[in-house]
Design a protein around this motif. Structure first.
Motif, mmCIF file in Angstrom:
data_model
loop_
_atom_site.group_PDB
_atom_site.id
_atom_site.type_symbol
_atom_site.label_atom_id
_atom_site.label_comp_id
_atom_site.label_asym_id
_atom_site.label_seq_id
_atom_site.Cartn_x
_atom_site.Cartn_y
_atom_site.Cartn_z
ATOM 1 N N LEU A 72 0.835 -1.206 0.000
ATOM 2 C CA LEU A 72 0.000 0.000 0.000
ATOM 3 C C LEU A 72 0.870 1.257 0.000
ATOM 4 O O LEU A 72 0.568 2.237 -0.688
ATOM 5 C CB LEU A 72 -0.920 -0.011 1.219
ATOM 6 N N ARG A 73 1.960 1.228 0.761
ATOM 7 C CA ARG A 73 2.873 2.378 0.797
ATOM 8 C C ARG A 73 3.459 2.645 -0.592
ATOM 9 O O ARG A 73 3.550 3.791 -1.022
ATOM 10 C CB ARG A 73 3.989 2.119 1.814
ATOM 11 N N ARG A 74 3.834 1.572 -1.292
ATOM 12 C CA ARG A 74 4.371 1.735 -2.640
ATOM 13 C C ARG A 74 3.313 2.276 -3.597
ATOM 14 O O ARG A 74 3.612 3.109 -4.457
ATOM 15 C CB ARG A 74 4.918 0.396 -3.156
ATOM 16 N N ALA A 75 2.069 1.819 -3.437
ATOM 17 C CA ALA A 75 0.978 2.303 -4.293
ATOM 18 C C ALA A 75 0.746 3.799 -4.078
ATOM 19 O O ALA A 75 0.539 4.549 -5.038
ATOM 20 C CB ALA A 75 -0.295 1.513 -4.003
ATOM 21 N N TYR A 76 0.778 4.239 -2.833
ATOM 22 C CA TYR A 76 0.640 5.667 -2.527
ATOM 23 C C TYR A 76 1.813 6.449 -3.143
ATOM 24 O O TYR A 76 1.623 7.516 -3.736
ATOM 25 C CB TYR A 76 0.608 5.889 -1.012
ATOM 26 N N LYS A 77 3.016 5.900 -2.974
ATOM 27 C CA LYS A 77 4.221 6.602 -3.439
ATOM 28 C C LYS A 77 4.200 6.795 -4.942
ATOM 29 O O LYS A 77 4.625 7.842 -5.464
ATOM 30 C CB LYS A 77 5.468 5.825 -3.022
ATOM 31 N N ARG A 78 3.687 5.802 -5.689
ATOM 32 C CA ARG A 78 3.599 5.933 -7.146
ATOM 33 C C ARG A 78 2.689 7.082 -7.551
ATOM 34 O O ARG A 78 2.832 7.652 -8.635
ATOM 35 C CB ARG A 78 3.082 4.624 -7.761
ATOM 36 N N LEU A 79 1.763 7.420 -6.667
ATOM 37 C CA LEU A 79 0.833 8.520 -6.931
ATOM 38 C C LEU A 79 1.318 9.839 -6.330
ATOM 39 O O LEU A 79 0.592 10.830 -6.322
ATOM 40 C CB LEU A 79 -0.552 8.174 -6.370
ATOM 41 N N GLY A 80 2.542 9.826 -5.806
ATOM 42 C CA GLY A 80 3.099 11.038 -5.216
ATOM 43 C C GLY A 80 2.556 11.341 -3.838
ATOM 44 O O GLY A 80 2.634 12.487 -3.376
ATOM 45 N N GLU A 81 2.023 10.327 -3.143
ATOM 46 C CA GLU A 81 1.440 10.505 -1.817
ATOM 47 C C GLU A 81 2.230 9.705 -0.779
ATOM 48 O O GLU A 81 2.936 8.747 -1.108
ATOM 49 C CB GLU A 81 -0.021 10.037 -1.809
ATOM 50 N N GLU A 82 2.076 10.083 0.484
ATOM 51 C CA GLU A 82 2.741 9.383 1.584
ATOM 52 C C GLU A 82 1.691 8.732 2.467
ATOM 53 O O GLU A 82 0.754 9.394 2.931
ATOM 54 C CB GLU A 82 3.587 10.356 2.406
ATOM 55 N N LEU A 83 1.821 7.445 2.686
ATOM 56 C CA LEU A 83 0.854 6.709 3.496
ATOM 57 C C LEU A 83 1.033 7.015 4.979
ATOM 58 O O LEU A 83 2.145 7.009 5.499
ATOM 59 C CB LEU A 83 1.016 5.204 3.267
ATOM 60 N N LYS A 84 -0.079 7.274 5.657
ATOM 61 C CA LYS A 84 -0.109 7.413 7.104
ATOM 62 C C LYS A 84 -1.122 6.409 7.637
ATOM 63 O O LYS A 84 -2.212 6.280 7.064
ATOM 64 C CB LYS A 84 -0.514 8.843 7.510
ATOM 65 N N TYR A 85 -0.770 5.720 8.719
ATOM 66 C CA TYR A 85 -1.702 4.704 9.196
ATOM 67 C C TYR A 85 -1.521 4.436 10.686
ATOM 68 O O TYR A 85 -0.474 4.704 11.284
ATOM 69 C CB TYR A 85 -1.509 3.391 8.432
ATOM 70 N N ILE A 86 -2.590 3.876 11.269
ATOM 71 C CA ILE A 86 -2.577 3.260 12.598
ATOM 72 C C ILE A 86 -3.280 1.929 12.426
ATOM 73 O O ILE A 86 -4.322 1.850 11.764
ATOM 74 C CB ILE A 86 -3.316 4.112 13.643
ATOM 75 N N VAL A 87 -2.734 0.859 12.998
ATOM 76 C CA VAL A 87 -3.315 -0.470 12.793
ATOM 77 C C VAL A 87 -3.365 -1.258 14.095
ATOM 78 O O VAL A 87 -2.463 -1.166 14.931
ATOM 79 C CB VAL A 87 -2.509 -1.258 11.723
ATOM 80 N N VAL A 88 -4.453 -2.016 14.284
ATOM 81 C CA VAL A 88 -4.580 -2.969 15.383
ATOM 82 C C VAL A 88 -5.091 -4.280 14.798
ATOM 83 O O VAL A 88 -5.716 -4.304 13.744
ATOM 84 C CB VAL A 88 -5.538 -2.490 16.498
ATOM 85 N N THR A 89 -4.810 -5.378 15.514
ATOM 86 C CA THR A 89 -5.271 -6.703 15.096
ATOM 87 C C THR A 89 -6.090 -7.326 16.211
ATOM 88 O O THR A 89 -5.691 -7.281 17.370
ATOM 89 C CB THR A 89 -4.070 -7.611 14.761
ATOM 90 N N GLU A 90 -7.233 -7.889 15.844
ATOM 91 C CA GLU A 90 -8.108 -8.544 16.814
ATOM 92 C C GLU A 90 -8.223 -10.026 16.484
ATOM 93 O O GLU A 90 -8.392 -10.393 15.328
ATOM 94 C CB GLU A 90 -9.510 -7.937 16.780
ATOM 95 N N TYR A 91 -8.141 -10.885 17.502
ATOM 96 C CA TYR A 91 -8.375 -12.308 17.270
ATOM 97 C C TYR A 91 -8.817 -13.057 18.521
ATOM 98 O O TYR A 91 -9.174 -14.228 18.444
ATOM 99 C CB TYR A 91 -7.116 -12.974 16.697
ATOM 100 N N GLU A 92 -8.820 -12.410 19.660
ATOM 101 C CA GLU A 92 -9.199 -13.095 20.892
ATOM 102 C C GLU A 92 -10.712 -13.288 20.921
ATOM 103 O O GLU A 92 -11.486 -12.318 20.953
ATOM 104 C CB GLU A 92 -8.743 -12.280 22.108
ATOM 105 N N ASN A 93 -11.157 -14.568 20.883
ATOM 106 C CA ASN A 93 -12.582 -14.927 20.921
ATOM 107 C C ASN A 93 -13.368 -14.436 19.702
ATOM 108 O O ASN A 93 -14.573 -14.212 19.792
ATOM 109 C CB ASN A 93 -13.240 -14.392 22.202
ATOM 110 N N LYS A 94 -12.690 -14.261 18.583
ATOM 111 C CA LYS A 94 -13.379 -13.846 17.349
ATOM 112 C C LYS A 94 -12.486 -14.156 16.159
ATOM 113 O O LYS A 94 -11.296 -14.448 16.312
ATOM 114 C CB LYS A 94 -13.718 -12.357 17.395
ATOM 115 N N ALA A 95 -13.072 -14.120 14.956
ATOM 116 C CA ALA A 95 -12.282 -14.366 13.746
ATOM 117 C C ALA A 95 -11.246 -13.262 13.587
ATOM 118 O O ALA A 95 -11.540 -12.078 13.762
ATOM 119 C CB ALA A 95 -13.209 -14.395 12.530
ATOM 120 N N ILE A 96 -10.033 -13.664 13.267
ATOM 121 C CA ILE A 96 -8.943 -12.695 13.200
ATOM 122 C C ILE A 96 -9.181 -11.675 12.090
ATOM 123 O O ILE A 96 -9.640 -12.007 10.994
ATOM 124 C CB ILE A 96 -7.601 -13.427 13.004
#
Length: 246
Positions: free
Chosen positions: A94-118
């Motif tokens: 995704l970062r490379r896709a943004y960069k090809r368009l002259g943009e910079e990716l900014k993100y925050i990410v979390v992962t959930e899997y306890e007692n639910k589908a990951i």
């Protein structure tokens, strides 16, 4: 007695903390006070985590950006360690896709899997290109779901959700998420400023907003710091919309 006023500016918000102690989070109880229980400490830690994430979101994201949920097809659901590698691969692409368009990716990410589908939750910055298509092209294991952020500038519910839903997951030592969230290195840090108020020995129970802002009534909180027994006040001011902005 003078008191301390700390203002934390994050995007459209200014969080205010008033206290007679400069060290708002001092964990050393005053003489005569019982040591906080493990449950009380857990609540404090969760609130502090919410505050830190809330300020980071408010400072970096807003109208035109997205909350994404990346799910897996049932037959492609990985274990936590593999999921960690997959989300890292996705972010690189995704970062490379943004960069090809002259943009910079900014993100925050979390992962959930306890007692639910990951699955993964992300906040990403929007760009002029079709983000929906770019993300779908980059996520090869299932379906992404998009929710655009509104223009409020205050995303406390989203931050609280991220922290609450991953409160068990991040503690597990199984190769998965060993922290509450991760983020890109290019995020703006909220700005904190502390001043000493010498002209007053007490603050108003109902605070007043500075010019150009209004107070989020749900954030006004007068309490006692459980670690030092001193009064504390919290509230958030939000920037008013530009009158000429439509």
């Amino acid at each position: 007695m003078p008191y301390y006023k700390t203002e934390i500016t994050a995007g459209k918000t200014i969080e205010v903390i008033k206290s007679y102690s400069k060290r708002i989070g001092d964990h050393k109880p005053r003489a005569g006070r019982e040591k906080p229980t493990a449950e009380e400490m857990e609540k404090v830690n969760q609130k502090n985590a919410e505050a830190k994430l809330r300020r980071l979101i408010n400072a970096n994201f807003g109208y035109g950006d997205y909350h994404l949920v990346l799910t897996y097809k049932k037959e492609l659901r990985p274990d936590p360690a593999t999921a960690k590698k997959r989300i890292a691969k996705f972010l690189r692409i995704l970062r490379r896709a943004y960069k090809r368009l002259g943009e910079e990716l900014k993100y925050i990410v979390v992962t959930e899997y306890e007692n639910k589908a990951i699955h993964h939750h992300l906040i990403v910055n929007g760009i002029d290109a079709n983000v929906n298509k770019i993300v779908r092209d980059c996520w090869e294991w299932g379906s992404p779901h998009f929710t655009p952020l509104d223009d409020a500038g205050q995303y406390k519910e989203l931050a609280a959700y991220f922290i609450k839903e991953t409160s068990k997951t991040y503690k597990k030592d199984d190769g998965g998420q060993r922290q509450r969230y991760s983020c890109s290195k290019n995020l703006i840090k909220p700005v904190s400023k502390t001043t000493i108020i010498k002209k007053a020995d007490k603050w108003l129970d109902e605070p007043k907003a500075k010019k150009g802002y209004y107070i989020d009534k749900d954030t006004v909180y007068n309490t006692i710091n459980p670690f030092n027994g001193r009064p504390v006040q919290y509230y958030t001011m939000i920037k008013l919309p530009d009158p000429g902005g439509g």
